[in-house]
Each structure stands twice: as C-alpha cells, then as structure tokens.
Design a protein around this motif. Structure first.
Motif, PDB file in Angstrom:
ATOM      1  N   SER A 227      -3.495  14.078  57.906  1.00  0.00           N
ATOM      2  CA  SER A 227      -3.846  13.221  58.066  1.00  0.00           C
ATOM      3  C   SER A 227      -1.942  11.760  57.980  1.00  0.00           C
ATOM      4  O   SER A 227      -2.317  10.964  58.719  1.00  0.00           O
ATOM      5  CB  SER A 227      -5.109  12.941  56.998  1.00  0.00           C
ATOM      6  N   ASP A 228      -1.719  12.204  56.629  1.00  0.00           N
ATOM      7  CA  ASP A 228      -0.734  11.679  56.161  1.00  0.00           C
ATOM      8  C   ASP A 228       1.043  11.274  57.601  1.00  0.00           C
ATOM      9  O   ASP A 228       0.840  10.456  57.435  1.00  0.00           O
ATOM     10  CB  ASP A 228      -0.075  12.013  54.810  1.00  0.00           C
TER      11      ASP A 228
ATOM     12  N   ALA B 233      -5.345  18.629  55.354  1.00  0.00           N
ATOM     13  CA  ALA B 233      -6.434  18.026  56.248  1.00  0.00           C
ATOM     14  C   ALA B 233      -5.141  16.524  55.829  1.00  0.00           C
ATOM     15  O   ALA B 233      -5.447  15.808  56.222  1.00  0.00           O
ATOM     16  CB  ALA B 233      -7.449  17.972  55.202  1.00  0.00           C
ATOM     17  N   GLN B 234      -4.887  16.643  53.605  1.00  0.00           N
ATOM     18  CA  GLN B 234      -3.955  15.306  53.689  1.00  0.00           C
ATOM     19  C   GLN B 234      -2.975  15.436  54.470  1.00  0.00           C
ATOM     20  O   GLN B 234      -2.213  13.668  55.156  1.00  0.00           O
ATOM     21  CB  GLN B 234      -4.268  15.909  52.153  1.00  0.00           C
TER      22      GLN B 234
ATOM     23  N   ALA C 229      -3.368  11.040  61.949  1.00  0.00           N
ATOM     24  CA  ALA C 229      -4.903  10.712  62.345  1.00  0.00           C
ATOM     25  C   ALA C 229      -5.735  11.203  60.837  1.00  0.00           C
ATOM     26  O   ALA C 229      -5.497  10.900  60.337  1.00  0.00           O
ATOM     27  CB  ALA C 229      -4.672  12.093  62.652  1.00  0.00           C
ATOM     28  N   THR C 230      -6.992  10.841  61.524  1.00  0.00           N
ATOM     29  CA  THR C 230      -8.182  11.107  60.501  1.00  0.00           C
ATOM     30  C   THR C 230      -8.657  13.048  60.360  1.00  0.00           C
ATOM     31  O   THR C 230      -8.895  13.367  61.375  1.00  0.00           O
ATOM     32  CB  THR C 230      -9.620  11.074  60.118  1.00  0.00           C
ATOM     33  N   ALA C 231      -8.341  13.262  59.540  1.00  0.00           N
ATOM     34  CA  ALA C 231      -8.719  14.752  59.425  1.00  0.00           C
ATOM     35  C   ALA C 231      -9.666  15.110  58.040  1.00  0.00           C
ATOM     36  O   ALA C 231      -9.160  14.909  56.965  1.00  0.00           O
ATOM     37  CB  ALA C 231      -7.658  15.865  58.704  1.00  0.00           C
ATOM     38  N   VAL C 232     -10.688  15.560  58.729  1.00  0.00           N
ATOM     39  CA  VAL C 232     -11.717  16.517  58.009  1.00  0.00           C
ATOM     40  C   VAL C 232     -12.399  17.514  56.980  1.00  0.00           C
ATOM     41  O   VAL C 232     -11.808  18.012  58.034  1.00  0.00           O
ATOM     42  CB  VAL C 232     -12.664  15.362  57.693  1.00  0.00           C
TER      43      VAL C 232
ATOM     44  N   TYR D 293      -8.153  19.928  67.658  1.00  0.00           N
ATOM     45  CA  TYR D 293      -9.498  19.287  67.202  1.00  0.00           C
ATOM     46  C   TYR D 293      -9.696  19.545  66.389  1.00  0.00           C
ATOM     47  O   TYR D 293     -10.756  19.326  65.561  1.00  0.00           O
ATOM     48  CB  TYR D 293      -9.764  18.206  67.736  1.00  0.00           C
TER      49      TYR D 293
ATOM     50  N   THR E 249     -11.567  13.052  65.689  1.00  0.00           N
ATOM     51  CA  THR E 249     -11.036  13.158  64.056  1.00  0.00           C
ATOM     52  C   THR E 249     -10.346  14.766  64.256  1.00  0.00           C
ATOM     53  O   THR E 249     -10.875  15.300  64.980  1.00  0.00           O
ATOM     54  CB  THR E 249     -12.226  13.259  63.766  1.00  0.00           C
TER      55      THR E 249
END
Length: 326
Positions: A59-60, A55-56, A64-67, A91, A34
């Motif tokens: 991810s797109d 973050a969006q 990956a998962t980005a928070v 990261y 993440t």
C-alpha cells in the motif's frame, strides 16, 4: 547452423516477451483495484504479522489498497487453494510459511506442487529452531543430554508441536544424528508442548525461536542450542547446535510470498524488490527482532533454490520414518 537458428529464435521470443512484461509492470497495480494478501493462518501469529507487513508495504510503496484476508482451515490448505485458483494477474498473493513447501508431503488432500503450481515472489523472514530442556532436569549441555539418554533411554522422550512441521523434521534429524530413538510425543501446537516441558512432564522440545526463547528467562526451560550456522543476534548467548556437538544441524521456520502460477514475472520481480527493500529497513529489522524473527533478503532464483532444498530434505526425513500424509 542449428545452434545459430535456435539462438536467433530465442532472441526473437525475448524481444517479443519483454514489452509485455514491461507493460505488466507499468500498469500494475491499476488504480481502484485492491490487492488481496491471503494468509492461511489465524490472526495473531508470526505468519499473520508478516502478511500485514507485506500488505502495508504494498500500500505504502505502490499507492494501492492492499488488504489481508485470513482464510484459515485445513492446516493452511483452504487459504492456499484460494490462491491456487485465483487469476494470475498480481491482485491475489499468498503470505504463508514453510508449511506451503511441505504441505503435499503432510496433507493427503494437498493436490499441488509448490515448485510448479505457484510463483515465488520473496522469502521475507525466518525463525531459527531452538532446542530446550525442562528446567527440572540436571543436564546443562547437549553433550550431557545425549550421554544421559544413551545411558537411561527410558527416562527420555521429546515433544513435537505439529506433525510435518519444521520442528518435527528437526526432531527426526536429531534422532538420526545422535543414534538415539527418543519417543516423539505429538501435541496440538507449541504452547501445550512447551507447557508440559515447563512442568517437567517431558524433558525436550525443538521448536521456533519466537515461541521458545521468551520462555527461557525464568528457568523453567533452558536453551541447549540454536539450529543456525552462526550464533543468532536473537540469542547471542545460546550456542549453535554445531557448537553444542551437532555440526551442520540447521533448521528454521521461514515465511514468504507467492502468487498464482502464470503471474507475470515483472510483477513477481517488483514484489521481490519491494520486500528486499523492506527487510533491509533498520526499523523493520528491529521490529522483527522484537518478535524474535530475522529478516531475509533473497532474489527469486535464490528462494527457488532454497525451497527446492527444503522440500528434498523434508521428503528424505519423512520417508525415513515412514510418515504417511494425513
């Protein structure tokens, strides 16, 4: 001969460095890991909105998962320190603003150099500053304000939303450029300062366009000028401060993405490319405009140069009024 040897050695280092940088780009981000985008400010503000946009897009585009993590407190220092102390592996990112560049000038406990202790990834958006006057005042132009303030200085003072902010620096420069010595009244944020200007308790305020422009519609405040080189699409009817009588008066709040020192250059460049693509997207540009923000597209060297110039100007302005970090 020495020059030739240096050239050969430098070329050798470049040959060895390139594969490692390429591997960093090819393997980042790894599946299942993440990405944390740390925002040192609370949810709801422009900085938070841009952190979530970053973050969006990560991810797109990267799969990956980005928070987003809002690590608030210490006037942005808590979240910034979290990134400074994070592994430089791509990261953990910092989504912050102008404050990051000037934090050591403003906060006594900010023990870092923004130019050497963080890796610049991208500058993403900006909000030009606007000067407004209370709607209860008769003056309609900046020229009239300056003339009135010179004739009756006791009637005039100016609000500051936060010490060390871009608005504070712009106010210092306004006093310097006009030869006025308006008392600066400090508030805890833009909203209470704007409320007092609307009520006529204080005549002037310079602050972010996204905070002030929406308030000019009902006549309680009027925009005197916007601190941009050319008229902004955010407010095409508002003259630039240069048109209003102060040539070269340009100030803005701005937002960007950083990483811990030592993060591979290939990762930084990949994020920069991604954010430039994002800010060129017409839909994103329109979304930002609705939030009274302008997209920025710059290379990493351009952003480094810009930040360096911002720090230099901030240092000179704060020193001119003997500002002491809190």
């Amino acid at each position: 001969m020495k020059t030739t040897r240096r050239t050969i050695i430098a070329a050798g280092f470049a040959t060895f460095a390139t594969p490692s940088l390429l591997r960093a780009q090819e393997t980042w981000p790894q599946a299942g890991r993440t990405l944390r985008v740390i925002c040192p400010w609370p949810p709801g503000a422009a900085n938070d909105a841009l952190a979530r946009l970053t973050a969006q897009r990560l991810s797109d585009r990267l799969g990956a998962t980005a928070v987003v993590e809002n690590r608030t407190g210490g006037a942005g220092l808590i979240g910034t320190n979290a990134v400074l102390q994070a592994p430089p592996d791509g990261y953990t990112l910092l989504a912050s603003a102008f404050n990051t560049a000037v934090m050591p000038l403003v906060l006594r406990n900010a023990k870092f150099d923004p130019e050497t202790d963080l890796e610049v990834m991208a500058r993403t958006a900006q909000a030009p500053l606007v000067m407004v006057i209370s709607g209860s005042r008769p003056e309609r132009t900046l020229e009239q304000v300056i003339a009135s303030a010179r004739a009756k200085p006791k009637e005039w003072n100016i609000a500051i939303s936060s010490l060390g902010a871009a608005s504070h620096l712009a106010t210092i420069e306004f006093n310097r450029r006009t030869g006025l010595d308006l008392d600066m009244v400090t508030y805890r944020g833009t909203q209470p300062a704007l409320t007092d200007v609307m009520a006529g308790n204080i005549p002037l305020l310079i602050d972010n366009s996204f905070a002030l422009l929406p308030s000019t519609g009902d006549g309680r405040v009027r925009a005197l000028g916007i601190a941009t080189r050319q008229r902004s699409q955010l407010a095409p009817d508002v003259p630039t401060m240069a048109e209003a009588g102060l040539p070269g008066f340009e100030f803005q709040s701005w937002y960007g993405v950083w990483a811990p020192k030592g993060t591979p250059a290939a990762i930084c460049e990949r994020v920069n490319t991604l954010m430039q693509e994002t800010m060129r997207d017409p839909a994103i540009a329109e979304r930002l405009k609705s939030q009274v923000l302008e997209p920025v597209t710059e290379s990493i060297p351009q952003t480094r140069q810009f930040i360096s110039s911002e720090i230099k100007r901030a240092t000179e302005l704060l020193r001119s009024v003997n500002y002491q970090p809190e």
